[in-house]
Structure formats: C-alpha cells, structure tokens
Design a protein around this motif. Structure first.
Motif, PDB file in Angstrom:
ATOM      1  N   THR A   1      43.486 -40.265  61.056  1.00  0.00           N
ATOM      2  CA  THR A   1      42.400 -39.729  61.707  1.00  0.00           C
ATOM      3  C   THR A   1      42.253 -38.319  61.680  1.00  0.00           C
ATOM      4  O   THR A   1      42.704 -37.865  60.547  1.00  0.00           O
ATOM      5  CB  THR A   1      43.370 -39.549  63.300  1.00  0.00           C
ATOM      6  OG1 THR A   1      44.760 -38.248  63.304  1.00  0.00           O
ATOM      7  CG2 THR A   1      43.557 -40.635  63.811  1.00  0.00           C
ATOM      8  N   ALA A   2      40.705 -37.594  62.190  1.00  0.00           N
ATOM      9  CA  ALA A   2      41.180 -35.732  62.018  1.00  0.00           C
ATOM     10  C   ALA A   2      42.295 -35.263  62.374  1.00  0.00           C
ATOM     11  O   ALA A   2      42.421 -34.740  61.292  1.00  0.00           O
ATOM     12  CB  ALA A   2      39.568 -36.144  62.685  1.00  0.00           C
ATOM     13  N   GLU A   3      42.528 -35.733  63.483  1.00  0.00           N
ATOM     14  CA  GLU A   3      44.118 -34.422  63.697  1.00  0.00           C
ATOM     15  C   GLU A   3      45.297 -34.934  62.313  1.00  0.00           C
ATOM     16  O   GLU A   3      45.443 -33.945  62.307  1.00  0.00           O
ATOM     17  CB  GLU A   3      44.501 -35.284  64.916  1.00  0.00           C
ATOM     18  CG  GLU A   3      45.803 -34.598  65.528  1.00  0.00           C
ATOM     19  CD  GLU A   3      46.533 -35.178  66.319  1.00  0.00           C
ATOM     20  OE1 GLU A   3      47.600 -33.924  67.397  1.00  0.00           O
ATOM     21  OE2 GLU A   3      45.443 -35.874  67.252  1.00  0.00           O
ATOM     22  N   ASN A   4      44.745 -35.992  61.961  1.00  0.00           N
ATOM     23  CA  ASN A   4      46.675 -36.630  60.616  1.00  0.00           C
ATOM     24  C   ASN A   4      45.856 -35.544  60.331  1.00  0.00           C
ATOM     25  O   ASN A   4      46.954 -34.726  59.447  1.00  0.00           O
ATOM     26  CB  ASN A   4      46.360 -37.824  60.356  1.00  0.00           C
ATOM     27  CG  ASN A   4      46.715 -38.506  61.285  1.00  0.00           C
ATOM     28  OD1 ASN A   4      46.569 -39.663  61.559  1.00  0.00           O
ATOM     29  ND2 ASN A   4      47.678 -38.632  62.164  1.00  0.00           N
ATOM     30  N   CYS A   5      44.714 -35.353  59.303  1.00  0.00           N
ATOM     31  CA  CYS A   5      44.320 -34.917  58.305  1.00  0.00           C
ATOM     32  C   CYS A   5      44.462 -33.205  59.070  1.00  0.00           C
ATOM     33  O   CYS A   5      45.113 -32.195  58.082  1.00  0.00           O
ATOM     34  CB  CYS A   5      43.069 -34.721  58.190  1.00  0.00           C
ATOM     35  SG  CYS A   5      42.378 -36.981  57.487  1.00  0.00           S
ATOM     36  N   GLN A   6      44.045 -32.712  59.535  1.00  0.00           N
ATOM     37  CA  GLN A   6      44.671 -30.885  59.931  1.00  0.00           C
ATOM     38  C   GLN A   6      46.029 -31.348  60.532  1.00  0.00           C
ATOM     39  O   GLN A   6      46.278 -29.937  59.824  1.00  0.00           O
ATOM     40  CB  GLN A   6      43.711 -31.098  61.353  1.00  0.00           C
ATOM     41  CG  GLN A   6      42.186 -31.129  61.763  1.00  0.00           C
ATOM     42  CD  GLN A   6      41.960 -30.817  63.141  1.00  0.00           C
ATOM     43  OE1 GLN A   6      42.805 -30.445  63.938  1.00  0.00           O
ATOM     44  NE2 GLN A   6      40.983 -31.310  63.821  1.00  0.00           N
ATOM     45  N   VAL A   7      46.954 -31.919  60.226  1.00  0.00           N
ATOM     46  CA  VAL A   7      48.121 -31.388  60.305  1.00  0.00           C
ATOM     47  C   VAL A   7      48.420 -31.231  58.863  1.00  0.00           C
ATOM     48  O   VAL A   7      49.731 -30.388  58.377  1.00  0.00           O
ATOM     49  CB  VAL A   7      49.060 -32.338  60.572  1.00  0.00           C
ATOM     50  CG1 VAL A   7      50.648 -32.701  60.366  1.00  0.00           C
ATOM     51  CG2 VAL A   7      48.976 -32.849  62.038  1.00  0.00           C
ATOM     52  N   VAL A   8      47.605 -32.239  58.050  1.00  0.00           N
ATOM     53  CA  VAL A   8      48.122 -31.823  56.348  1.00  0.00           C
ATOM     54  C   VAL A   8      47.664 -30.966  55.798  1.00  0.00           C
ATOM     55  O   VAL A   8      48.404 -30.273  55.104  1.00  0.00           O
ATOM     56  CB  VAL A   8      47.527 -33.032  55.868  1.00  0.00           C
ATOM     57  CG1 VAL A   8      47.873 -32.690  54.191  1.00  0.00           C
ATOM     58  CG2 VAL A   8      47.993 -34.316  55.649  1.00  0.00           C
TER      59      VAL A   8
END
Length: 392
Positions: free
Chosen positions: A256-263
């Motif tokens: 998800t976009a949220e996952n990518c923000q975490v990365v």
C-alpha cells in the motif's frame, strides 16, 4: 535525497551489485517441485540457487521456523557451503506444539500464513509444561549441535516472535508462551546468536517481551537482530530502530501507499532486504510495483526510433486480435506455470531469491537513492549482524 553512505563505505566505481537474501524459505518442498504433497515438476533447487547467484545474490539465509525446516535448513547449508546459511527457531504460527491440546500427529504449520480472523484458536488452549520442557530441550540441543560442528552454518536464532494476524494457527496465549521461553534460551546462549524476529500486529507485546529478556534498551542483546518482513507503522519502525534493531523489507512491505511511506521513513543504515520466497513476491497490484516500470524514452520528432522502424519493416504486422502489449517491467528469466515447467525457467507464483533485485530497486525508488547504494548498505548491515563469512 542525499546519500546515506558514510565516506568509509562509499560505493566503489565500477560497482557490481551484490545482495544478501536474509529470509528465504528454501527448505520448503516447493523448491523441490513438490506442491502440497504432489510432485509437479523435477527438483530444480540448484537452478533456483544458480539464478540467485546470476543476479548477484550470493548469500542466502534459509529460515528455520519449526523442527523440520530447521534441520532442512542446516542440511542445505551443508549442501551449499558459503552460500546458504541457516536460522533456527519456532515461528509463532508453528507454536501450537507448546499447547496442551496439540495433536502430535498433526503436521507442523506451513506458510503462507494467510489471515483468517473468523477462526481463531480458542484461548483455552494452554501451554503444556511437559511439552514445553521437551521442546525447549530439543531446540537447545539442535542449537548446540549446530554451533559445535565448526561449520558456522547457523547464523541466527529464529524465526520467532508474535503474530496476532494469524490466531487461527496458534492462540495468543501460546504465542506469548513460545516467544518468552525462546527468548530465555536466546539470552542464555554463550555467546549469543543474532535474532531473526517476526512481529505482526503485536508490537506492544513483542517489544515488551524483548525488553524483559534483554533490558529496557536491549542492552543485554549482544549481537543485535532483525525484525523481518516488516509491515508495521512508522512509529513502530522508529521504536525498533531506536532499540538498535534492523528491519527486513520484502514484497509485502510495498503493498500500500502507507507501507511505502514506512519504507521511506526507515533509515537505510537500519535496513536489510529479503524475498521471503516462495511467498511475498512483488505483484502488479502493489503500490511499490510502479518503481519497477521502465519508462520508454520518447521518439525524436514524433517518429519511432530507427531500430524500431527496421524491426517493424522486417516483421509482419500483427492484427489487433493477437497483438500483445509490450511489458513495462522487464523479466530477466522466463516464467512458466508449474504445469508447463521447463528447465531454466522460473515458476509463476513461486518467489525466488533472484527476485531480490526487484526489492532493492523498489527501495531505491521509494527513497530516491541508487540501487547501488541500497545494495551496498544492506549488504554491510547484514554482514555486520550475521557475519556470513564476510568482512565488512
């Protein structure tokens, strides 16, 4: 974004990409052509390892998550010395063996660990003291034998931890019991092993038990560790990094976009990369997939490049009916369905360690750095913690 490499670790030029897959379930029968107990194609494990080496992935940490896979991982390390290394622990989803109601005739848990919130294991499944004692004794014996062999095949304690997304495999109470008891073993080892950890939807309990075993700042954790296959929040990632832990990134970290923000928020100097194959592949539906798409250079003056024009003149024109769209994401190896297996091809839906180059490319795209930098920093991070026969 500015480079995150210290001057002493600058990427040399020219640079050959090199990867370490910290989490690959190479002991799974699927890499021998066996799917759910049925042999669907020849054993192609050596080809899988060969494709990994071809892309520069020369070190593979094979996950031991139950007694069967621990032994299999150690055997693979013997079969592929200097390339394959093993971990050893009891995965939270395999921890039902600690339960008073566990049937020893049942097979141990096998991934993928798909969520099923509608069918959790009842909380009345309690730890069995006698079984627990035997399990810990067997695990301790396995660890001791591997470490005394002089082969340095065993490089980490784990995979172990907590997974509250998948209580249909093992109740929360049993998971907590399993994790706490294994942490006691890990803390008592002399010298300690680095930890290969699993945390899913259980951050507070996970960190709490780690602190109980190793101190409020994990100051008693001698060799460090990694929380692999991370899909948590930025705040959770920050707490893990503040405790000195590393974070493992794979295809599930890009959904998800949220996952990518975490990365994006995870510091490269606290990151490791993995495939977690045969699962956790990067799929076209994942937010991070867009970083794999290669944009085609526009043709000059509105016309097709000369090479393209020549190709079109030499080949017969296809009709719209059978015309296929040129793939936007290049495939290094041919991929076929398992029913149509052929030597040298990857199997569709079976994630391999050679796919780690995709993980590195997506991390680079998300963070705005070069793939070379991602490779070099994560390589050094991994060697720093797990050794793997390499010098930093």
């Amino acid at each position: 974004m500015a480079s995150q490499l210290p001057d002493s670790a600058a990427v040399p030029s020219p640079y050959t990409l090199r990867y370490i897959d910290i989490g690959i379930n190479l002991a799974d029968p699927i890499f021998r052509g066996n799917y759910h107990g049925k042999q669907r194609h020849p054993d192609d494990l050596h080809a899988v390892v060969g494709r990994a080496k071809e892309v520069g992935c020369s070190k593979l940490m094979v996950t031991g998550s139950d007694f069967h896979s621990i032994r299999a991982a150690l055997e693979l390390a013997e079969e592929f010395p200097g390339t394959v290394y093993a971990t050893a622990g009891i995965h939270p989803c395999s921890s039902s063996i600690f339960s008073s109601k566990h049937d020893p005739q049942e097979s141990e848990h096998t991934a993928p660990c798909d969520p099923d919130p509608s069918a959790p294991i009842p909380d009345d499944h309690e730890p069995d003291p006698a079984k627990s004692s035997d399990i810990i004794a067997e695990l301790t014996t396995l660890l001791g034998a591997a470490r005394s062999s002089g082969q340095n095949h065993l490089v980490a304690f784990g995979e172990f931890g907590l997974d509250y997304d998948r209580l249909h495999y093992c109740s929360k109470a049993i998971q907590l019991h399993s994790f706490a008891n294994q942490l006691k073993v890990a803390a008592a080892l002399e010298p300690q092993l680095p930890l290969f950890l699993h945390s899913r939807a259980a951050h507070a309990d996970f960190v709490g038990l780690l602190k109980s075993a190793f101190g409020p700042q994990l100051e008693k954790l001698q060799k460090g560790g990694v929380v692999h296959s991370f899909t948590g929040t930025i705040e959770e990632a920050q707490e893990l990094m503040d405790l000195g832990l590393y974070i493992g990134i794979n295809g599930c970290s890009f959904k998800t976009a949220e996952n990518c923000q975490v990365v994006r928020a995870i510091s490269l100097d606290k990151m490791m990369i993995e495939t977690d194959g045969p699962w956790c592949e990067v799929r076209p539906s994942h937010e991070g997939y867009k970083y794999l798409v290669e944009k085609k250079a526009p043709a000059e003056n509105g016309g097709a490049p000369e090479a393209k024009q020549q190709q079109q003149q030499q080949q017969p024109q296809k009709t719209k009916k059978n015309q296929k769209k040129e793939p936007d994401v290049p495939e290094r190896f041919k991929t076929v369905k398992k029913e149509k297996w052929e030597e040298g091809a990857m199997v569709k839906g079976r994630n391999e360690p050679c796919s780690i180059e995709r993980v590195a490319k997506i991390v680079a795209g998300i963070k705005g750095v070069s793939v070379e930098e991602v490779c070099e920093v994560t390589w050094r991070n991994t060697v720093k913690v797990f050794g793997l026969g390499e010098e930093i």
